[in-house]
Design a protein around this motif. Structure first.
Motif, PDB file in Angstrom:
ATOM      1  N   HIS A 120       8.010  42.886  19.256  1.00  0.00           N
ATOM      2  CA  HIS A 120       8.018  41.482  18.869  1.00  0.00           C
ATOM      3  C   HIS A 120       9.332  41.091  18.198  1.00  0.00           C
ATOM      4  O   HIS A 120       9.956  40.074  18.547  1.00  0.00           O
ATOM      5  CB  HIS A 120       6.844  41.183  17.934  1.00  0.00           C
ATOM      6  CG  HIS A 120       6.779  39.747  17.486  1.00  0.00           C
ATOM      7  ND1 HIS A 120       7.512  39.271  16.407  1.00  0.00           N
ATOM      8  CD2 HIS A 120       6.073  38.692  17.961  1.00  0.00           C
ATOM      9  CE1 HIS A 120       7.273  37.996  16.244  1.00  0.00           C
ATOM     10  NE2 HIS A 120       6.397  37.614  17.176  1.00  0.00           N
ATOM     11  N   GLY A 121       9.788  41.886  17.248  1.00  0.00           N
ATOM     12  CA  GLY A 121      10.991  41.543  16.494  1.00  0.00           C
ATOM     13  C   GLY A 121      12.228  41.473  17.364  1.00  0.00           C
ATOM     14  O   GLY A 121      13.059  40.562  17.203  1.00  0.00           O
ATOM     15  N   ALA A 124      11.926  38.376  19.678  1.00  0.00           N
ATOM     16  CA  ALA A 124      12.130  37.153  18.901  1.00  0.00           C
ATOM     17  C   ALA A 124      13.604  36.975  18.544  1.00  0.00           C
ATOM     18  O   ALA A 124      14.126  35.852  18.560  1.00  0.00           O
ATOM     19  CB  ALA A 124      11.284  37.187  17.636  1.00  0.00           C
ATOM     20  N   ARG A 125      14.278  38.066  18.238  1.00  0.00           N
ATOM     21  CA  ARG A 125      15.701  37.981  17.887  1.00  0.00           C
ATOM     22  C   ARG A 125      16.519  37.477  19.070  1.00  0.00           C
ATOM     23  O   ARG A 125      17.411  36.639  18.911  1.00  0.00           O
ATOM     24  CB  ARG A 125      16.221  39.351  17.454  1.00  0.00           C
ATOM     25  CG  ARG A 125      17.668  39.341  16.994  1.00  0.00           C
ATOM     26  CD  ARG A 125      18.170  40.741  16.690  1.00  0.00           C
ATOM     27  NE  ARG A 125      18.147  41.590  17.870  1.00  0.00           N
ATOM     28  CZ  ARG A 125      19.102  41.588  18.806  1.00  0.00           C
ATOM     29  NH1 ARG A 125      20.152  40.787  18.679  1.00  0.00           N
ATOM     30  NH2 ARG A 125      19.020  42.391  19.853  1.00  0.00           N
ATOM     31  N   ARG A 128      15.810  33.788  19.430  1.00  0.00           N
ATOM     32  CA  ARG A 128      16.324  33.019  18.294  1.00  0.00           C
ATOM     33  C   ARG A 128      17.846  32.998  18.263  1.00  0.00           C
ATOM     34  O   ARG A 128      18.458  31.935  18.107  1.00  0.00           O
ATOM     35  CB  ARG A 128      15.796  33.598  16.981  1.00  0.00           C
ATOM     36  CG  ARG A 128      16.276  32.838  15.734  1.00  0.00           C
ATOM     37  CD  ARG A 128      15.698  33.418  14.468  1.00  0.00           C
ATOM     38  NE  ARG A 128      16.136  34.798  14.248  1.00  0.00           N
ATOM     39  CZ  ARG A 128      15.375  35.867  14.434  1.00  0.00           C
ATOM     40  NH1 ARG A 128      14.122  35.742  14.844  1.00  0.00           N
ATOM     41  NH2 ARG A 128      15.848  37.087  14.205  1.00  0.00           N
ATOM     42  N   GLY A 137       9.742  33.175  17.107  1.00  0.00           N
ATOM     43  CA  GLY A 137       8.654  34.054  16.699  1.00  0.00           C
ATOM     44  C   GLY A 137       7.357  33.713  17.400  1.00  0.00           C
ATOM     45  O   GLY A 137       6.621  34.598  17.863  1.00  0.00           O
ATOM     46  N   LYS A 138       7.066  32.434  17.489  1.00  0.00           N
ATOM     47  CA  LYS A 138       5.839  31.971  18.142  1.00  0.00           C
ATOM     48  C   LYS A 138       5.866  32.288  19.643  1.00  0.00           C
ATOM     49  O   LYS A 138       4.861  32.704  20.219  1.00  0.00           O
ATOM     50  CB  LYS A 138       5.702  30.459  17.921  1.00  0.00           C
ATOM     51  CG  LYS A 138       4.376  29.857  18.355  1.00  0.00           C
ATOM     52  CD  LYS A 138       4.340  28.380  17.999  1.00  0.00           C
ATOM     53  CE  LYS A 138       3.020  27.755  18.415  1.00  0.00           C
ATOM     54  NZ  LYS A 138       1.883  28.289  17.631  1.00  0.00           N
ATOM     55  N   ALA A 140       7.645  34.713  21.107  1.00  0.00           N
ATOM     56  CA  ALA A 140       7.526  36.165  21.269  1.00  0.00           C
ATOM     57  C   ALA A 140       6.070  36.607  21.136  1.00  0.00           C
ATOM     58  O   ALA A 140       5.601  37.472  21.880  1.00  0.00           O
ATOM     59  CB  ALA A 140       8.392  36.873  20.236  1.00  0.00           C
ATOM     60  N   SER A 141       5.347  36.018  20.204  1.00  0.00           N
ATOM     61  CA  SER A 141       3.922  36.345  20.033  1.00  0.00           C
ATOM     62  C   SER A 141       3.131  35.984  21.281  1.00  0.00           C
ATOM     63  O   SER A 141       2.259  36.746  21.721  1.00  0.00           O
ATOM     64  CB  SER A 141       3.359  35.596  18.821  1.00  0.00           C
ATOM     65  OG  SER A 141       3.968  36.037  17.630  1.00  0.00           O
TER      66      SER A 141
END
Length: 294
Positions: A120-121, A124-125, A128, A137-138, A140-141
């Motif tokens: 996830h991290g 998300a990176r 972003r 983040g949303k 990626a989730s």
């Protein structure tokens, strides 16, 4: 040197206006684009040198053809119209195709691999930082949740996951498709575009003749910011810390920035070519060793 040859549009105009003694080195990591460019530039075939390689490896190509310094360099960053328009290349969130996004199909990592394997991290990176999407983040989730049910293998499949990750109000008021930034971020990561540009900016100055110009067209703020800062630093010369009152490094300006602000397409060009609306052109000129204009 045209580091992003594409279908040869820039190179064709350069060769037409540069005189009958000009030679051109063209680089591209897309073999299909190289083949099309070779046909387009056939009238200049005795004066062109084409290489299947990313622009960050331009020094290898220069050395192979025996060029030490060059009179000019151009880069047109981002994805080409040909790549966007062919669904099978996997760049488009409008037309369905395999989730690929590799500019060089022979390279190792595709967007499908990133989307289905990253934590996830890390995902998300990418969205972003490279996609500059505040909802990274949303998104990626949503991707991780979707891939628990089935692998994400198609472009429209991913585009719909991202679209639904946006709140309804943002979804309906967004100027561009909600998946625009996610696809941009993944494309940059897949093709290591940031690293390519950073290395090029560090090395190109050393292979320019005094008076030579380097022109770079970028399409998003990350690229434009990198070009702006690299040109500014080369024009400044001094590498001492900002708080230091007197220069002790002895650095001299290597470049003169010719575009205080980036040049952008006019209204007529944007109407004729909507993809030019986000293009920004910056140009700098190599100074003589004494820091004076050539």
């Amino acid at each position: 040197m045209d580091g992003t040859l594409g279908m040869g549009g820039h190179s064709l105009q350069i060769l037409k206006t540069a005189g009958d003694k000009a030679e051109l080195l063209g680089l591209d990591r897309d073999e299909e684009a190289l083949a099309l460019a070779r046909k387009r530039l056939v009238e200049f075939e005795d004066r062109i040198h084409l290489f299947h390689t990313p622009f960050s490896r331009f020094e290898e190509a220069l050395d192979e053809i025996g060029w030490d310094l060059i009179d000019g360099a151009v880069l047109d960053l981002g994805v080409s119209s040909m790549q966007l328009d062919v669904a099978e290349r996997g760049f488009s969130f409008i037309h369905d195709g395999p989730l690929d996004m590799r500019m060089d199909p022979d390279s190792t990592t595709s967007a499908e691999e990133l989307v289905n394997t990253l934590k996830h991290g890390d995902l998300a990176r990418i969205i972003r930082v490279y996609g500059e999407d505040p909802l990274a983040g949303k998104i990626a989730s949503a991707i991780l949740k979707a891939r628990e049910k089935e692998a994400i293998t198609r472009t429209l499949q991913l585009a719909e996951i991202v679209r639904l990750a946006y709140p309804p109000k943002m979804r309906h008021t967004a100027r561009n498709h909600p998946a625009t930034r996610t696809f941009q971020g993944l494309r940059i990561a897949v093709n290591r575009e940031t690293e390519e540009l950073e290395y090029y900016l560090k090395t190109i100055v050393g292979r320019l003749k005094p008076g030579a110009r380097v022109a770079i067209i970028s399409f998003h703020s990350l690229e434009d910011r990198a070009v702006k800062h690299a040109f500014r630093d080369a024009a400044k010369g001094c590498k001492c810390p900002p708080h230091q009152l007197h220069c002790t490094c002895g650095g001299r300006p290597e470049m003169k920035v010719l575009t205080k602000k980036p040049l952008m397409a006019g209204e007529a060009e944007r109407e004729a070519n909507p993809r030019a609306r986000s293009a920004k052109l910056r140009v700098a000129e190599k100074l003589a060793p004494d820091g004076e204009e050539a």
